[in-house]
Design an enzyme around this catalytic site. Sequence first.
Site, short mmCIF file in Angstrom:
data_model
loop_
_atom_site.label_atom_id
_atom_site.label_comp_id
_atom_site.label_asym_id
_atom_site.label_seq_id
_atom_site.Cartn_x
_atom_site.Cartn_y
_atom_site.Cartn_z
N CYS A 115 2.69 45.04 88.13
CA CYS A 115 4.03 44.59 88.60
C CYS A 115 5.20 45.61 88.33
O CYS A 115 6.07 45.60 88.97
CB CYS A 115 4.57 43.34 88.19
SG CYS A 115 3.21 41.85 88.80
N HIS A 255 11.87 41.92 88.48
CA HIS A 255 10.55 41.84 89.12
C HIS A 255 10.62 40.27 89.51
O HIS A 255 10.92 39.50 88.54
CB HIS A 255 9.38 42.10 88.13
CG HIS A 255 8.17 41.56 88.53
ND1 HIS A 255 7.64 41.81 89.82
CD2 HIS A 255 7.24 41.16 87.91
CE1 HIS A 255 6.48 41.07 89.98
NE2 HIS A 255 6.16 40.45 88.80
N ASN A 285 5.46 36.40 94.08
CA ASN A 285 5.11 37.63 93.25
C ASN A 285 4.10 38.49 93.95
O ASN A 285 3.14 38.47 94.24
CB ASN A 285 4.36 37.08 92.05
CG ASN A 285 4.26 38.31 91.06
OD1 ASN A 285 4.37 39.63 91.45
ND2 ASN A 285 3.77 38.01 89.69
#
Length: 328
Positions: A115, A255, A285
């Site tokens: 990520c 994020h 996500n």
Amino acid sequence: MQRPVAQIDGLGIAVPDRVVTNADFEKTLDTTDQWIVERTGIRERRIAAPGEMLTPLAVAASERAMAQAGVTAADLDVIIVATVSGDRRMPSQACDLQAALGAANAAAFDLGAACSGFVYGVSVAEGMIATGQGRTILVVGAERLSTITDFEDRSTAILFGDGAGAAILRPSDGRRGILSMFLKSDGRLAPLLHIPGGGNLEPPSEQMIRDRRQFMKMAGREVFKAAVLAMAEATDEAIRRAGISPDDIDLLVPHQANVRIIEATAKHAEIPMSKVMVSVDRYGNTSSASIPLAIDQAVAEGRIRRDSLVLLVAFGAGFTWGSMVVRW
């Protein structure tokens, strides 16, 4: 405030057409829309259709970024793709993207930071520009996480989505660009978020597939705690290294993993939620694609304008984390 050496000149995104809502998961899992929203902030996510590969998404995002920057594939010196879910193990996703774009002059390689991948990729591109190894660099965060998500596991199935975001980096005009950068990792925490099977440690086998060990496994509470601490550190460091204060930040783009992590990061940095970009509700996500997707939405909404001071911060499997302050 330090003088930037590289700036983002173009941005582009691409997501699959198929929208999967929380109501869709109510049909297959022991969960509810209310439960998912309260714990994650996610309402829907984009999931690639069967046979819909990652390369076309990366191509679409890249072409939009190149068009915005006014460059062609022939202008690209380097292509960096951040991904943990490429179309195949070898060759790299970046080489497949290079071929699809027709970028014959570009070096191409993948970067694996989960990520945090987009932040890591931009950092590498900045260093290559600073040392003269390239003047026009394409950085792509692209994920088809649906291929490594266990849709029978309630704790992870609801979290992830697919998508791609791309940026063109070129030398700074002297004012705009990357003002600070911070990267860090702690591999000791890898077992908290990993894919146990399918690699050399546990090669593919019938038993591995029966046990569903080819999919992501996550210790949710532990990951949450680590993410909050790491993103707090990354936020502090990016601000300190840029020589600014939290009040100077026009927009925090974290994020997009979980709205509670985002809120905790903003609270630590003393940045009001009115100055925080949240897109997790519509995309879930998307790992390395998360930050460029959020930036694109912020630009479209007028929340990022020319000369805005933008703080990017990410955390991912590895564990990896990183941040940067950018004058847009």
